[in-house]
Design an enzyme around this catalytic site. Structure first.
Site, short mmCIF file in Angstrom:
data_model
loop_
_atom_site.label_atom_id
_atom_site.label_comp_id
_atom_site.label_asym_id
_atom_site.label_seq_id
_atom_site.Cartn_x
_atom_site.Cartn_y
_atom_site.Cartn_z
N ASP A 1 -4.74 7.51 8.09
CA ASP A 1 -5.89 6.51 8.41
C ASP A 1 -5.54 5.93 9.63
O ASP A 1 -6.34 4.61 9.90
CB ASP A 1 -6.31 5.99 7.41
CG ASP A 1 -5.19 5.10 6.69
OD1 ASP A 1 -4.05 4.91 7.41
OD2 ASP A 1 -5.50 4.17 5.68
N SER B 1 0.82 -1.32 -0.10
CA SER B 1 0.07 0.17 -0.13
C SER B 1 0.82 1.27 0.06
O SER B 1 0.27 2.28 -0.25
CB SER B 1 -0.84 -0.11 1.36
OG SER B 1 -0.04 -0.16 2.36
N HIS C 1 -1.68 4.30 7.41
CA HIS C 1 -0.97 5.03 6.40
C HIS C 1 -0.62 6.50 6.54
O HIS C 1 -1.39 7.00 7.62
CB HIS C 1 -1.71 4.76 4.77
CG HIS C 1 -2.05 3.36 4.78
ND1 HIS C 1 -3.06 2.88 4.62
CD2 HIS C 1 -1.16 2.38 4.13
CE1 HIS C 1 -3.05 1.48 4.42
NE2 HIS C 1 -1.92 1.25 4.16
#
Ligand SMILES: *[C@@H]1O[C@H](CO)[C@@H](O)[C@H](O)[C@H]1NC(C)=O
Ligand SMILES: *[C@@H]1O[C@H](CO)[C@@H](O)[C@H](O)[C@H]1NC(C)=O
Length: 401
Positions: free
Chosen positions: A342, A35, A345
């Site tokens: 979040d 990610s 991240h």
């Protein structure tokens, strides 16, 4: 008035043969990872399987793209800033329905990174009772995709090895999810530590395979300081834990990340000895981020460094049952004043500072800028262009300043 005017040289296009060069260094970026680098692959996978994933919902993407793109942030990622600094377009995801026959676009890079991806095969963690709700894509799968796309990537060249050799290969960050899953499902640090050599072996094998295929320049990032991560602070925080007094981060988990990074660097040294013609660049994501955690205000993170911008409340604004993107989670007004986006991240603002520290600053070994200075859009070091274009024909124009 004298006719003494100054001129600036504006670089329009660098040409080498019929290929568009960005700065004379790399023709494209080929990226593998999770990610931290996914620019849309998980999004495509989720569409195909009708999966609802919080990363694909607003407010993801609100800062730069003004819509969710599949990036796990409010805006751009490190790879986006890297592409921009090399004069390349944003690196398209490998899984992309919108892409038709656009070989030119493909030719400037492809991103195989998938949010949630592990280095180890998904079967490894499944055998230990750890199921990845996001994806079963591992580094091996990403390498298979790469091989599968070579005929298209190399459609315009007779020398595919050369094309791979002139690309900047971004190998990671990868491995973080091999630890996140087990940690979040309650495995002990000692058990997860026993996976580290296997994770490193997997990354090293992938690098060796890419070198066999012609890779000449690879950037290999290490793990972030996970003990500073809002999700880890929420799940592991307790009175028994030791915290770093300057940052408030969990010492044991940061030491874990350092262990991964040390092992990775040791193995990278071995590759360097075996392949002196290949440039292996270690990207120290850990310390590039630690400098921010140590003095967040210096970097404009006035809302502190440890609390997430978007989340479901609690001391670090992280609650695994009320994730950013879902109803009841709230988002801050100014993401650029937060490091963490979040819970897991980081914000675009944080990624931008990490990009600068790594690719324009001291946090790479050997130093990225010393190899091929990123010139045009970065720090205005235009004098470097001369060095870069030695082997390229180039067109330039002078203009009155
Ligand atoms: C991942 O899951 C898909 C869909 O369930 C399946 O078809 C595929 O074989 C799996 N891949 C791996 C590497 O486990
Ligand atoms: C997370 O949210 C749930 C549901 O609102 C709540 O029951 C729980 O206490 C919260 N957990 C934390 C750590 O705040």
């Amino acid at each position: 008035m004298t006719s003494c005017s100054s001129y600036i040289v504006i670089l329009l296009v660098l040409w080498s043969g019929n290929k568009l060069y960005a700065n004379g260094c790399y023709t494209s970026i080929i990226s593998f990872g999770d990610s931290l680098a996914d620019t849309g692959n998980l999004k495509q996978l989720a569409f195909k399987t009708n999966k609802v994933i919080s990363y694909l919902l607003p407010p993801y993407g609100e800062t730069f793209f003004h819509q969710p793109t599949g990036r796990c942030s409010d805006g751009r990622l490190i790879i986006d800033f890297l592409a921009e600094s090399l004069g390349l377009p944003l690196i398209p995801p490998f899984l992309n329905d919108e892409r038709s026959d656009d070989v030119v676009e493909l030719g400037q890079g492809v991103n195989y990174a998938v949010a949630g991806a592990s280095a180890l095969d998904s079967s490894f963690l499944e055998a230990k009772g750890v199921y990845n709700p996001m994806t079963n894509v591992s580094l091996r799968v990403q390498l298979a995709w790469f091989k599968q796309s070579l005929p298209l990537l190399c459609a315009n060249t007779r020398d595919c090895k050369h094309l791979i050799g002139s690309s900047l290969i971004l190998m990671g960050e990868i491995g973080g999810n091999d630890y996140n899953g087990p940690f979040f499902s309650g495995k002990s640090i000692d058990e997860v530590k026993s996976y580290v050599p296997l994770v490193i072996d997997t990354i090293i094998s992938a690098i060796n395979e890419l070198i066999e295929m012609g890779a000449r320049t690879l950037v290999v990032p290490g793990n972030f300081p996970i003990g500073c991560n809002s999700a880890y602070l929420t799940l592991f925080g307790s009175q028994k834990e030791k915290y770093d007094p300057t940052t408030g981060c969990l010492i044991r988990l940061n030491e874990f990340a350092e262990y991964h990074n040390e092992l990775l660097q040791t193995e990278l040294n071995t590759i360097r000895e075996l392949h002196p013609n290949v440039i292996i660049i270690y990207a120290d994501y850990y310390n590039a981020l630690m400098q921010i955690y140590r003095s967040p205000h210096k970097f404009g993170f006035t809302n502190g460094a440890l609390k997430a911008c978007c989340g479901g409340g609690g001391p670090f604004n992280y609650n695994s049952s009320m994730k950013c993107g879902y109803a009841y989670a709230t988002v801050c007004d100014q993401p650029n004043t937060y490091v963490n986006w979040d819970g897991v991240h980081l914000t675009e603002a944080a990624y931008k500072h990490i990009f600068k520290g790594v690719f324009q600053g001291p946090y790479t070994t050997p130093q990225f800028n010393s190899l091929c200075p990123t010139s045009i859009s970065s720090t205005g070091e235009r004098q470097n262009i001369e060095l870069n274009v030695r082997n390229s024909r180039f067109i330039y124009r002078t203009e009155r300043a």
